[in-house]
Design a protein around this motif. Sequence first.
Motif, PDB file in Angstrom:
ATOM      1  N   GLU A   1       0.834  -1.177  -0.097  1.00 38.53           N
ATOM      2  CA  GLU A   1      -0.121   0.121   0.025  1.00 38.53           C
ATOM      3  C   GLU A   1       0.746   1.246   0.073  1.00 38.53           C
ATOM      4  N   ALA A   2       1.972   1.196   1.058  1.00 37.69           N
ATOM      5  CA  ALA A   2       2.568   2.413   1.015  1.00 37.69           C
ATOM      6  C   ALA A   2       3.502   2.717  -0.108  1.00 37.69           C
ATOM      7  N   ALA A   3       4.047   1.911  -0.942  1.00 33.20           N
ATOM      8  CA  ALA A   3       4.800   2.025  -2.403  1.00 33.20           C
ATOM      9  C   ALA A   3       3.692   2.728  -3.430  1.00 33.20           C
ATOM     10  N   ALA A   4       2.632   1.908  -3.381  1.00 32.44           N
ATOM     11  CA  ALA A   4       1.354   2.109  -4.440  1.00 32.44           C
ATOM     12  C   ALA A   4       1.139   3.609  -4.303  1.00 32.44           C
ATOM     13  N   LEU A   5       1.046   4.069  -3.032  1.00 31.70           N
ATOM     14  CA  LEU A   5       0.579   5.552  -2.641  1.00 31.70           C
ATOM     15  C   LEU A   5       1.687   6.545  -3.070  1.00 31.70           C
ATOM     16  N   ALA A   6       2.758   6.220  -2.740  1.00 34.20           N
ATOM     17  CA  ALA A   6       3.922   6.985  -2.950  1.00 34.20           C
ATOM     18  C   ALA A   6       4.306   7.147  -4.626  1.00 34.20           C
ATOM     19  N   ASP A   7       3.751   5.935  -5.198  1.00 33.09           N
ATOM     20  CA  ASP A   7       4.118   6.069  -6.606  1.00 33.09           C
ATOM     21  C   ASP A   7       3.167   6.999  -7.470  1.00 33.09           C
ATOM     22  N   ILE A   8       2.009   7.534  -6.753  1.00 36.74           N
ATOM     23  CA  ILE A   8       0.851   8.381  -7.666  1.00 36.74           C
ATOM     24  C   ILE A   8       1.049   9.763  -6.540  1.00 36.74           C
ATOM     25  N   GLY A   9       1.793   9.867  -5.441  1.00 38.14           N
ATOM     26  CA  GLY A   9       2.043  11.133  -4.672  1.00 38.14           C
ATOM     27  C   GLY A   9       0.690  11.400  -3.760  1.00 38.14           C
ATOM     28  N   LEU A  10       0.145  10.137  -3.384  1.00 34.43           N
ATOM     29  CA  LEU A  10      -0.769  10.284  -2.354  1.00 34.43           C
ATOM     30  C   LEU A  10      -0.663   9.608  -1.050  1.00 34.43           C
ATOM     31  N   ASP A  11       0.806   9.460  -0.679  1.00 34.88           N
ATOM     32  CA  ASP A  11       0.996   8.984   0.591  1.00 34.88           C
ATOM     33  C   ASP A  11       1.177   9.802   1.708  1.00 34.88           C
ATOM     34  N   ASP A  12       0.240  10.684   1.891  1.00 31.22           N
ATOM     35  CA  ASP A  12       0.131  11.646   2.948  1.00 31.22           C
ATOM     36  C   ASP A  12      -0.420  10.915   4.212  1.00 31.22           C
ATOM     37  N   PRO A  13       0.252  10.637   5.185  1.00 31.82           N
ATOM     38  CA  PRO A  13      -0.400  10.064   6.531  1.00 31.82           C
ATOM     39  C   PRO A  13      -1.372  10.778   7.007  1.00 31.82           C
ATOM     40  N   VAL A  14      -1.653  12.002   7.004  1.00 33.67           N
ATOM     41  CA  VAL A  14      -2.633  12.705   7.453  1.00 33.67           C
ATOM     42  C   VAL A  14      -3.882  12.853   6.483  1.00 33.67           C
ATOM     43  N   VAL A  15      -3.457  12.372   5.139  1.00 35.53           N
ATOM     44  CA  VAL A  15      -4.857  12.151   4.431  1.00 35.53           C
ATOM     45  C   VAL A  15      -4.877  10.487   4.179  1.00 35.53           C
ATOM     46  N   PRO A  16      -5.254   9.731   4.947  1.00 34.40           N
ATOM     47  CA  PRO A  16      -5.379   8.528   4.759  1.00 34.40           C
ATOM     48  C   PRO A  16      -6.390   7.817   3.752  1.00 34.40           C
ATOM     49  N   THR A  17      -5.890   6.726   2.650  1.00 34.51           N
ATOM     50  CA  THR A  17      -6.943   6.424   1.771  1.00 34.51           C
ATOM     51  C   THR A  17      -8.227   6.172   2.514  1.00 34.51           C
ATOM     52  N   ARG A  18      -9.350   6.459   1.526  1.00 38.30           N
ATOM     53  CA  ARG A  18     -10.723   6.330   2.171  1.00 38.30           C
ATOM     54  C   ARG A  18     -10.932   4.621   2.458  1.00 38.30           C
ATOM     55  N   TYR A  19     -10.385   3.772   1.730  1.00 40.19           N
ATOM     56  CA  TYR A  19     -10.260   2.572   2.342  1.00 40.19           C
ATOM     57  C   TYR A  19      -8.752   1.828   2.237  1.00 40.19           C
ATOM     58  N   SER A  20      -8.551   1.172   3.289  1.00 38.26           N
ATOM     59  CA  SER A  20      -7.339   0.403   3.204  1.00 38.26           C
ATOM     60  C   SER A  20      -7.658  -0.919   2.737  1.00 38.26           C
ATOM     61  N   SER A  21      -6.724  -1.648   2.354  1.00 35.07           N
ATOM     62  CA  SER A  21      -6.984  -2.917   1.830  1.00 35.07           C
ATOM     63  C   SER A  21      -8.017  -3.963   2.333  1.00 35.07           C
ATOM     64  N   THR A  22      -7.513  -4.090   3.618  1.00 33.04           N
ATOM     65  CA  THR A  22      -8.166  -5.136   4.522  1.00 33.04           C
ATOM     66  C   THR A  22      -9.764  -4.945   4.736  1.00 33.04           C
ATOM     67  N   TYR A  23     -10.238  -3.779   4.506  1.00 28.03           N
ATOM     68  CA  TYR A  23     -11.342  -3.415   4.773  1.00 28.03           C
ATOM     69  C   TYR A  23     -12.110  -2.636   3.476  1.00 28.03           C
ATOM     70  N   PHE A  24     -11.509  -2.892   2.162  1.00 24.18           N
ATOM     71  CA  PHE A  24     -11.788  -2.463   0.892  1.00 24.18           C
ATOM     72  C   PHE A  24     -13.013  -3.493   0.428  1.00 24.18           C
ATOM     73  N   ALA A  25     -14.060  -3.537   0.852  1.00 26.40           N
ATOM     74  CA  ALA A  25     -15.203  -4.412   0.563  1.00 26.40           C
ATOM     75  C   ALA A  25     -15.596  -4.087  -0.968  1.00 26.40           C
ATOM     76  N   HIS A  26     -15.510  -2.757  -1.353  1.00 29.09           N
ATOM     77  CA  HIS A  26     -15.847  -2.637  -2.819  1.00 29.09           C
ATOM     78  C   HIS A  26     -15.162  -3.697  -3.776  1.00 29.09           C
TER      79      HIS A  26
END
Length: 683
Positions: free
Chosen positions: A579-604
Amino acid sequence: MTDASNPLLQPSALPYGLPDYRAIRPEHYLPAFRAAFDEHLREVSRITMVRSMPTFENTIEALERSGELLDRVSHAFYTVSSADATPAIQAVDEQLAPLMAAHQDAVALDSALYWRVQQVDDQLEHLELDAEQRYLVERHHREMTHAGAGLDDEAKARLTLLNQQLSTLSNTFERNLLNDTNDLAVVFDSAEELDGLSAGELSAAARAAQERDLDGGFLIALPLFTGHPYLAQLRDRESRRRIMAASRERASRDNANDNRPILTEIVRLRAERAHLLGYESHAAYVTADETAGTPEAVERMLRRLAAPSARNAAAEREALQAIVDETEAAPFPVEAHDWAFYTEKVRTARYDIDSGALRPWFEAERVLQDGVFFAAERLFGVTFAERRDLVAYHPGARVFEVSNADGSALGLYILDLYTRDAKRGGAWMNPIVSQSRLRGTAPVVVNNLNVPLPGDGEPTLLTLDEVTTLFHEFGHALHGLFATVTYPHFAGTNVFRDFVEFPSQVNEMWILWPEVLDNYARHHETGEPLDPAIVERLLATETFDQGHATSEYLAAAWLDQAWHRIGTATEIDDVAAFEAAALADIGLDDPVVPTRYSSTYFAHVFSGGYSAGYYSYIWSEVLDADAVEWFRENGGLTRENGDRFRDRLLGVGGSKDPLEAYRDFRGRDAEIGPLLTRRGLEA
């Protein structure tokens, strides 16, 4: 159990074919599914055994007539398994998952059936068919090919096994998430820890604790997404931290509910399946049959939006930090659990709006009747009458009969508003019965939300976000109600995944439309309307905090793509590191702005229908923002506009290429400019 004693195996005598849930018990479902599987296979066999050459009537239309019992049983069950998944229903779901996957493959991969469909498709230009029939032939051929019907027997056997394994794993993912979400609900001992919540919210938390037999405490349940609506109100920083930490921890602990090995196995098997079907990745496989076409097209859009979103989020964080530095006796660096709370302070300072203080104007019943239903009546002429004589699958689900402007019957709308332990997180729409002229059926659709249930006698006061969710999901419901097609294949919201969010997003425009807002936004005690000056300030905040909102969404959409662009040779051992590497790749790896869903609860994407397709919300929003501009240019909430939107877009269901339908409505292709303006992403 005989067929006659199983209510699922008899056509319902209730209006619109609503299942008789009062008579249905959990033990009825599996026997009904087995009977429905057998009947469907017999129907398909009768098609493939026809001696005459394939025609539209003896192959395509016959295929559309088949499976009616299975559709009826499936819709009845999956409505319950999502919204009221008791242990007994979960047990059925676990047994059913591989059986359903195997049955779907038995039909989709049937070589004799595929040959007949292919023959009709080959003759298509010489057949006298109407537009819906021609498109139906094309879609059946395309979908069977895409599913693997052209593979050899050995490859089909492997594909069938993969599909069964994936179905079981997805079911396990959802069960683990539901269990861990319940386990990690945060318990507070005192009301002081929840300072900032309203009396109704405290009442709901106390009621939730009582239902768990927690004497004297307060229970805060977790929504599906990373954040929590209460984070904007809670004054105690430690309380905010606890809620955010619990949310982000879901299904990622070393226990029986750990989804990390489940999701990596899902990713691996999806990659293998895609390779078997001739694609480089699962993302390539999925997008090949969507309007996007390729994962590269998706990536171009996500990257185009990511940089300005991250830039705007960074500016927003600076504003939050300034508030902390100015107002806190002991300033601290802003963290993720602080964002919503201090955003409200910035909103108040900049626009003089306290969104939490607006809740008394958003009483749920008034929002529903005088907002959601009112806008639909003004736009489309439809009316809603509650049918208290009809019982849905849960006592909390309400049934409404929907009528057209001329008084003719349209269908049923069911609203299940409140959260409960047996309901999965999030909000959604699904059909219980789909409309079809061929089958003579009318639509029955359900909206599910997860609003906390207040204590007895307390009003249900919604946040503006919950109002938005209700309007959004109702847009899906309108799509399901209005689609008027001959063939069940095209019923309701059976459209491309990256188009399906478009009608629901358009319906959000009426939330702040003056005529609608003035009708429903009344103080629940005094009846006073919302101050027009506040409304003006609300409209002025359209791009406020959009850097954060867009960044957290794009981060999740990118994670979905990253997981599903993995090839068969890649193995992932560390979910967090990936997850960290993927978010860094697109420049969205800001810990203050976490992803709306992390993988383990990304039910969609791991237990829902959005795998490699979560991008569809922003993809559809291009159309949505462009359509909203059209409504504004053409007078807004009028029957003429509503009829055009219904006839040319909602009413066609999946019976027409969606981009062609949009061009028919708009007069041209959608332009991205309105979306960039809405989200504050112009250069």
